[in-house]
Scaffold this active site. Structure first.
Site, PDB file in Angstrom:
ATOM      1  N   HIS A 172      31.471  39.047  12.774  1.00 54.05           N
ATOM      2  CA  HIS A 172      32.224  38.399  11.696  1.00 54.05           C
ATOM      3  C   HIS A 172      33.548  39.130  11.451  1.00 54.05           C
ATOM      4  O   HIS A 172      33.563  40.264  10.966  1.00 54.05           O
ATOM      5  CB  HIS A 172      31.364  38.424  10.433  1.00 54.05           C
ATOM      6  CG  HIS A 172      31.975  37.752   9.257  1.00 54.05           C
ATOM      7  ND1 HIS A 172      32.366  38.426   8.130  1.00 54.05           N
ATOM      8  CD2 HIS A 172      32.269  36.436   9.038  1.00 54.05           C
ATOM      9  CE1 HIS A 172      32.856  37.561   7.253  1.00 54.05           C
ATOM     10  NE2 HIS A 172      32.812  36.361   7.769  1.00 54.05           N
ATOM     11  N   ASP A 186      39.186  33.699  12.398  1.00 60.22           N
ATOM     12  CA  ASP A 186      39.658  32.768  11.360  1.00 60.22           C
ATOM     13  C   ASP A 186      41.129  32.496  11.664  1.00 60.22           C
ATOM     14  O   ASP A 186      41.877  33.414  11.997  1.00 60.22           O
ATOM     15  CB  ASP A 186      39.548  33.412   9.972  1.00 60.22           C
ATOM     16  CG  ASP A 186      38.100  33.611   9.553  1.00 60.22           C
ATOM     17  OD1 ASP A 186      37.310  32.658   9.649  1.00 60.22           O
ATOM     18  OD2 ASP A 186      37.761  34.733   9.122  1.00 60.22           O
ATOM     19  N   HIS A 223      41.940  35.909   7.809  1.00 56.97           N
ATOM     20  CA  HIS A 223      40.931  35.175   7.059  1.00 56.97           C
ATOM     21  C   HIS A 223      41.491  34.189   6.035  1.00 56.97           C
ATOM     22  O   HIS A 223      40.923  33.131   5.800  1.00 56.97           O
ATOM     23  CB  HIS A 223      39.981  36.148   6.344  1.00 56.97           C
ATOM     24  CG  HIS A 223      38.910  35.442   5.573  1.00 56.97           C
ATOM     25  ND1 HIS A 223      38.982  35.236   4.213  1.00 56.97           N
ATOM     26  CD2 HIS A 223      37.770  34.848   5.979  1.00 56.97           C
ATOM     27  CE1 HIS A 223      37.923  34.568   3.821  1.00 56.97           C
ATOM     28  NE2 HIS A 223      37.163  34.320   4.861  1.00 56.97           N
TER      29      HIS A 223
HETATM   30  O1  G3P Z   1      32.821  31.321   9.201  1.00 56.21           O
HETATM   31  C1  G3P Z   1      31.599  31.881   8.840  1.00 56.21           C
HETATM   32  C2  G3P Z   1      31.910  32.755   7.709  1.00 56.21           C
HETATM   33  O2  G3P Z   1      32.950  33.587   8.158  1.00 56.21           O
HETATM   34  C3  G3P Z   1      32.338  31.932   6.557  1.00 56.21           C
HETATM   35  O3  G3P Z   1      32.857  32.660   5.586  1.00 56.21           O
HETATM   36  O4  G3P Z   1      34.818  33.074   4.247  1.00 56.21           O
HETATM   37  O5  G3P Z   1      34.077  34.779   5.892  1.00 56.21           O
HETATM   38  O6  G3P Z   1      35.183  32.702   6.658  1.00 56.21           O
HETATM   39  P1  G3P Z   1      34.304  33.313   5.613  1.00 56.21           P
HETATM   40 CA    CA Z   2      35.001  32.583   9.017  1.00 58.86          CA
END
Ligand code: G3P
Ligand code: CA
Length: 300
Positions: free
Chosen positions: A9, A38, A51
């Site tokens: 992540h 992202d 992000h």
């Molecule tokens: O994309 C999966 C997860 O990353 C969603 O939350 O806000 O970290 O992009 P976020």
């Molecule tokens: Ca994400």
């Protein structure tokens, strides 16, 4: 490879500032299955790996471009060219109002010399590392806030799909999973833009868990906030909602987010979180800031 999918992540973001090249290299060395990107467009239409649509909670933009904030006081990626973005220093996530680091035990704020980079640069990094290590680690890009991009006169999905295709990511056989929170946009990616990639519909509310039949018309999986899988805790035992069963019945894989060793909430340990979500809860994998811990758990 184990049967559960490990997704780094924002890279190995528990150890290095999120979405930096360094965090992606570290995640690659940890033998994950996929590394996440992202994506937000720059002023000159380059997908940047970051992000948020904002710059001021992970960079020194407020210092370097003081006069470029909007009336809401925020600095937007979309107001800067790639060349301008490259002049910024990236740091561990902080609150722009207080200057305080969000995760206090993570990489120290303002240390190191990290920069922003484009989707193209990250793909070249991962594909090159795959070549030198003999691994086949995939990418897991997320289209961020397509409605915001649309209001700014930009079609982020079309731009991203073109880059993915030029780099060999075209079909479900390729090591790429495309994700988005916006349900209309992900459906558009499949039906109007005719993408043949594996698509995952991100969800964050109970309301959305009732729409799986519709999602199955265009998506291959769902990415829920992990808490949507949990029903209640009785005598230290976790019980589950029907989310995973409902998804599996429709042939949708389930990749919940986000597993953080420094934000365990209802769990006593990261291992317990893995045991509950992946083993008892039967999720097919998930997004983690601590990829080594998830990989290690799955080895046993
Ligand atoms: O994309 C999966 C997860 O990353 C969603 O939350 O806000 O970290 O992009 P976020
Ligand atoms: Ca994400």
């Amino acid at each position: 490879m184990n049967s559960k999918t490990v997704i780094a992540h924002r890279g190995a973001s528990g150890y290095l500032p999120e979405h930096t090249i360094a965090s992606k290299i570290m995640a690659h060395a940890m033998n994950v299955d996929f590394i996440e990107q992202d994506l937000v467009l720059s002023k000159d239409d380059v997908p940047i790996v970051i992000h948020d649509i904002y710059l001021d909670d992970v960079t020194d933009v407020a210092k370097k471009f003081k006069d470029r904030k909007r009336v809401d006081g925020r600095y937007y990626v979309i107001d800067f060219t790639l060349d301008e973005l490259k002049t910024l220093i990236v740091t561990e996530r902080f609150n722009p109002k207080t200057g305080k680091q969000v995760y206090s035990n993570r990489f120290p704020i303002w240390k190191g010399n990290f920069k922003l980079h484009s989707l193209q640069e990250e793909i070249e990094l991962i594909q090159s590392l795959n070549k030198t290590t003999g691994k086949n680690i995939g990418i897991y890009p997320e289209i961020k806030n397509p409605a915001f991009h649309n209001n700014e006169g930009k079609d982020i999905s079309t731009i991203v799909l073109k880059i993915l295709s030029e780099n060999g990511y075209k079909t479900k056989k390729d090591r790429c999973i495309l994700q988005c929170f916006d349900t209309r946009e992900l459906e558009r990616i499949r039906k109007e833009l005719q993408s043949n990639l594996t698509l995952v519909q991100l969800i964050e509310s109970v309301e959305e868990t009732k729409q799986f039949k519709h999602f199955a018309n265009y998506a291959d999986g769902v990415g829920p906030w992990y808490k949507l899988m949990l029903s209640e805790i009785v005598d230290e035992k976790f019980t589950f909602t029907s989310l995973v069963n409902d998804a599996h019945k429709l042939g949708l894989v389930v990749h919940p987010y986000t597993f953080r060793a420094d934000q365990l909430a209802e769990f006593d340990s990261f291992e317990q979180m893995m045991q509950v979500i992946l083993i008892e809860g039967k999720a097919d994998g998930g997004f983690t800031d601590f990829p080594d811990l998830m990989v290690n758990f799955l080895k046993h």
